[in-house]
Motif scaffolding. Structure first.
Motif, PDB file in Angstrom:
ATOM      1  N   LEU A 165       2.713  -1.229   8.829  1.00 43.82           N
ATOM      2  CA  LEU A 165       1.844  -2.099   8.028  1.00 43.82           C
ATOM      3  C   LEU A 165       0.817  -1.270   7.263  1.00 43.82           C
ATOM      4  O   LEU A 165       0.565  -1.515   6.075  1.00 43.82           O
ATOM      5  CB  LEU A 165       1.148  -3.122   8.920  1.00 43.82           C
ATOM      6  N   ASP A 166       0.220  -0.296   7.927  1.00 46.52           N
ATOM      7  CA  ASP A 166      -0.771   0.546   7.261  1.00 46.52           C
ATOM      8  C   ASP A 166      -0.152   1.264   6.069  1.00 46.52           C
ATOM      9  O   ASP A 166      -0.735   1.290   4.966  1.00 46.52           O
ATOM     10  CB  ASP A 166      -1.343   1.557   8.261  1.00 46.52           C
TER      11      ASP A 166
ATOM     12  N   THR B 152       2.564   0.385   4.383  1.00 45.82           N
ATOM     13  CA  THR B 152       3.008  -0.570   3.358  1.00 45.82           C
ATOM     14  C   THR B 152       1.828  -1.112   2.564  1.00 45.82           C
ATOM     15  O   THR B 152       1.918  -1.313   1.349  1.00 45.82           O
ATOM     16  CB  THR B 152       3.811  -1.705   4.011  1.00 45.82           C
ATOM     17  N   ARG B 153       0.706  -1.343   3.230  1.00 45.30           N
ATOM     18  CA  ARG B 153      -0.503  -1.777   2.507  1.00 45.30           C
ATOM     19  C   ARG B 153      -0.948  -0.720   1.500  1.00 45.30           C
ATOM     20  O   ARG B 153      -1.300  -1.044   0.357  1.00 45.30           O
ATOM     21  CB  ARG B 153      -1.631  -2.041   3.505  1.00 45.30           C
ATOM     22  N   LYS B 154      -0.933   0.539   1.915  1.00 43.48           N
ATOM     23  CA  LYS B 154      -1.335   1.617   1.003  1.00 43.48           C
ATOM     24  C   LYS B 154      -0.399   1.686  -0.199  1.00 43.48           C
ATOM     25  O   LYS B 154      -0.841   1.874  -1.336  1.00 43.48           O
ATOM     26  CB  LYS B 154      -1.342   2.949   1.753  1.00 43.48           C
TER      27      LYS B 154
ATOM     28  N   ASP C 237      -1.219  -1.175  -2.538  1.00 44.05           N
ATOM     29  CA  ASP C 237      -2.439  -0.885  -3.302  1.00 44.05           C
ATOM     30  C   ASP C 237      -2.146   0.054  -4.467  1.00 44.05           C
ATOM     31  O   ASP C 237      -2.650  -0.138  -5.586  1.00 44.05           O
ATOM     32  CB  ASP C 237      -3.497  -0.266  -2.386  1.00 44.05           C
TER      33      ASP C 237
ATOM     34  N   VAL D 233       4.224  -6.541   3.402  1.00 46.95           N
ATOM     35  CA  VAL D 233       2.899  -6.686   4.017  1.00 46.95           C
ATOM     36  C   VAL D 233       2.782  -8.035   4.714  1.00 46.95           C
ATOM     37  O   VAL D 233       2.325  -8.124   5.867  1.00 46.95           O
ATOM     38  CB  VAL D 233       1.794  -6.513   2.953  1.00 46.95           C
TER      39      VAL D 233
ATOM     40  N   GLU E 178       2.286  -8.555   8.739  1.00 40.51           N
ATOM     41  CA  GLU E 178       1.072  -9.240   9.198  1.00 40.51           C
ATOM     42  C   GLU E 178       1.414 -10.447  10.064  1.00 40.51           C
ATOM     43  O   GLU E 178       0.776 -10.693  11.090  1.00 40.51           O
ATOM     44  CB  GLU E 178       0.219  -9.677   8.001  1.00 40.51           C
TER      45      GLU E 178
END
Length: 203
Positions: free
Chosen positions: A152-153, A155-157, A160, A193, A197
């Motif tokens: 998740l970390d 994929t979020r980056k 962004d 994401v 989540e």
């Protein structure tokens, strides 16, 4: 689609992986790029009729290179070359440094890997409607949780970065072609994401 037909599609996937492992490298990619193929999902419930089959491909990429939900170009090339995309087969890419199993890929069946080749015992069990005999053990919950959080970390980056560069001409050019557009990458990352989540927080 009848169960036996679905198992035949899985056999086709395994044979395509075995053949691809013998081919010369594609550009700078490692060879083989596809390291394993696993069946998962409804097909392991042995339905008389199935809408399709689900396959997880383990590829020679780290989790840092493979955000969740994004289809790597090299895997897309392999799927198209092997004509896997002409059949009702859904696929996910899994990095080499995370467990194959996760919140979606639950106790899969190994069809092929680069070390052992085609798993004939698995196909015998599938044909005999005994997939439970060859399903892989579920990883510990703590391991799955840690893998989900790490993915998740990452994929979020990645999401962004795509949002920041979405209208950049060079980036859009690099992420277009072969029937794909920048919107595909954006959608895949947004879906990834949300999916992670929900798996972690249930919302």
């Amino acid at each position: 689609m009848r169960y036996a037909t679905a198992v035949g599609h899985l056999r086709m996937v395994a044979e395509a992986c075995a053949e691809a492992a013998t081919l010369p490298p594609l550009g700078d990619l490692p060879q083989p790029y596809v390291l394993g193929a696993y069946a998962f999902g409804d097909i392991l419930d042995v339905p008389d009729e199935s809408e399709g089959t689900d396959v997880a491909f383990v590829v020679d990429a780290s989790v840092d290179e493979l955000p969740w939900g994004v289809e790597p170009p090299a895997l897309r090339w392999f799927v198209e070359r092997a004509r896997i995309d002409r059949h009702p087969i859904r696929w996910f890419a899994r990095p080499r440094d995370l467990p194959v199993g996760d919140h979606r890929i639950v106790r899969p069946v190994r069809l092929w890997d680069a070390e052992h080749g085609i798993d004939e015992q698995a196909f015998e069990a599938l044909r005999g409607r005994r997939p439970e005999d060859v399903r892989t053990p579920a990883p510990p919950d703590a391991e799955v949780q840690a893998a989900l959080e790490r993915h998740l970390d990452l994929t979020r980056k990645a999401l962004d970065e795509v949002i920041d560069r979405f209208w950049d001409r060079d980036w859009r050019r690099e992420n277009s072609g072969g029937g794909r557009y920048p919107e595909h990458t954006l959608w895949e990352l947004a879906w990834g994401v949300r999916d992670l989540e929900r798996a972690l927080h249930g919302n």
